[in-house]
Design a protein around this motif. Sequence first.
Motif, short mmCIF file in Angstrom:
data_model
loop_
_atom_site.label_atom_id
_atom_site.label_comp_id
_atom_site.label_asym_id
_atom_site.label_seq_id
_atom_site.Cartn_x
_atom_site.Cartn_y
_atom_site.Cartn_z
N ASP A 399 -9.71 8.78 -2.84
CA ASP A 399 -9.51 8.37 -1.45
C ASP A 399 -8.49 7.24 -1.35
O ASP A 399 -7.62 7.24 -0.48
CB ASP A 399 -10.84 7.92 -0.84
N ALA A 400 -8.62 6.26 -2.24
CA ALA A 400 -7.69 5.13 -2.23
C ALA A 400 -6.26 5.59 -2.52
O ALA A 400 -5.30 5.12 -1.89
CB ALA A 400 -8.13 4.09 -3.26
N ALA A 401 -6.12 6.55 -3.45
CA ALA A 401 -4.78 7.06 -3.78
C ALA A 401 -4.16 7.78 -2.60
O ALA A 401 -2.94 7.81 -2.46
CB ALA A 401 -4.88 7.99 -4.99
N ASP A 402 -5.00 8.36 -1.75
CA ASP A 402 -4.50 9.06 -0.56
C ASP A 402 -4.37 8.13 0.65
O ASP A 402 -4.10 8.59 1.77
CB ASP A 402 -5.44 10.21 -0.20
N GLY A 403 -4.57 6.84 0.42
CA GLY A 403 -4.40 5.87 1.50
C GLY A 403 -5.56 5.80 2.48
O GLY A 403 -5.40 5.29 3.59
N LEU A 404 -6.72 6.31 2.07
CA LEU A 404 -7.90 6.25 2.93
C LEU A 404 -8.68 4.98 2.63
O LEU A 404 -9.25 4.83 1.55
CB LEU A 404 -8.79 7.47 2.71
N ASP A 405 -8.68 4.07 3.56
CA ASP A 405 -9.38 2.78 3.38
C ASP A 405 -10.79 2.92 3.95
O ASP A 405 -11.07 2.51 5.07
CB ASP A 405 -8.61 1.66 4.08
#
Length: 409
Positions: A399-405
Amino acid sequence: MTSTPVLITATGPDKPGVSSVLFAALTSRGVEVHDVEQVVIRGRLVLGVLVAVDNDPEALQEAVEQAMATVAMSVDVKIGDEIGTEPFAQGRQDSTHVLTLLGRPLTAQSIYAVAGKLASVDANIDAIRSIADYPVTGLEVELSVEKDTPEADAELRSILADFANRGGLDVSIQRSGLSRRAKRLVVFDVDSTLIQGEVIEMLAAHVGVEPQVREITEAAMRGEINFTESLERRVALLEGLPEAAMDEVADTIELTPGARTTIRTLKRLGFQCGVVSGGFMRIIDRLVDDLGLDFAAANELEVVDGKLTGRVVGEVVDRPGKAKALNRFADEFGIPVQQCVAVGDGANDIDMLSAAGMGIAFNAKPALREVADAALSYPYLDAILFMLGVTRTEVEAADAADGLDLVRP
């Protein structure tokens, strides 16, 4: 020349360079490495190495102790008979099963009870790793069954299922090997699985017949009446309902906690994801678009002059129809049904879960839990990921790698 086995166990704070220092010391003595295990628990490292040395194992011990002292690590060295007499050629036995334990909380008492059950059928614990700390605590346990026979497998499953049925702990047991890691398609039931609540009851609320519909629904979920009969009786109560009510209900649907995370993660892993439902396609189409699902099967309500007629048109997606739909979608994607996972909650999901390579009962009635390979009793759909061997850390990192905070509640 006969080699002497030496088992080295280093413990201490985890930091860069520990393994390098240890293997530099081993290299200087010309040893042969036979096994390595490492685990880190809350910043504490445990590193074990089994080696064979041709001469002077005591000198090796001294070299290792001096080297590990430079990185503030404690070390325990056992030589020869101190570590047992099994020949190196035997190696480490491959685990026969993988056990998943989920709890909220996961208590020492429950783990103790499970360990006792395993010991009673001569199942040895080979390794344990943490797979989740949210929304449930999860452990993955690798097991070896001494007599790996169909009878022993059935006994192990029976004992663990009986334990899980007592509540407080979700237990899944699967065979180790390629088949466990080869799942490629997941099909979800919709009502009370992918979404919260029953759509037909929401529609019934618009015409004041919700209690009657709920009573029929619950009887069907318990397996007291067949799904086709229950569907016909419930839909008949909706006669005259304006077609627009379906869109109003679709606007109010709430996903089960963890549903988006589950679908998003499975899609990243290359799974085909879809739904097979005894509900209604008009409403499920919205879910397909919202979640990016790959396929869907559900019932069609007949509409004449903008109102529901109280009848279903076309082939009914009932209990056998769900299994038929699963097989159809598996064929369309070229995926063996053994590599499919089915998730549901009611008696009408029995055939579908039985047909799939892995059937997961989600907050399910007893009739479904009895035939499922795994049963989840906590209201978080992403616990399914843990049953498939995906860890919470891997989910959050992706999720973090996909920019999902995404922030935990």
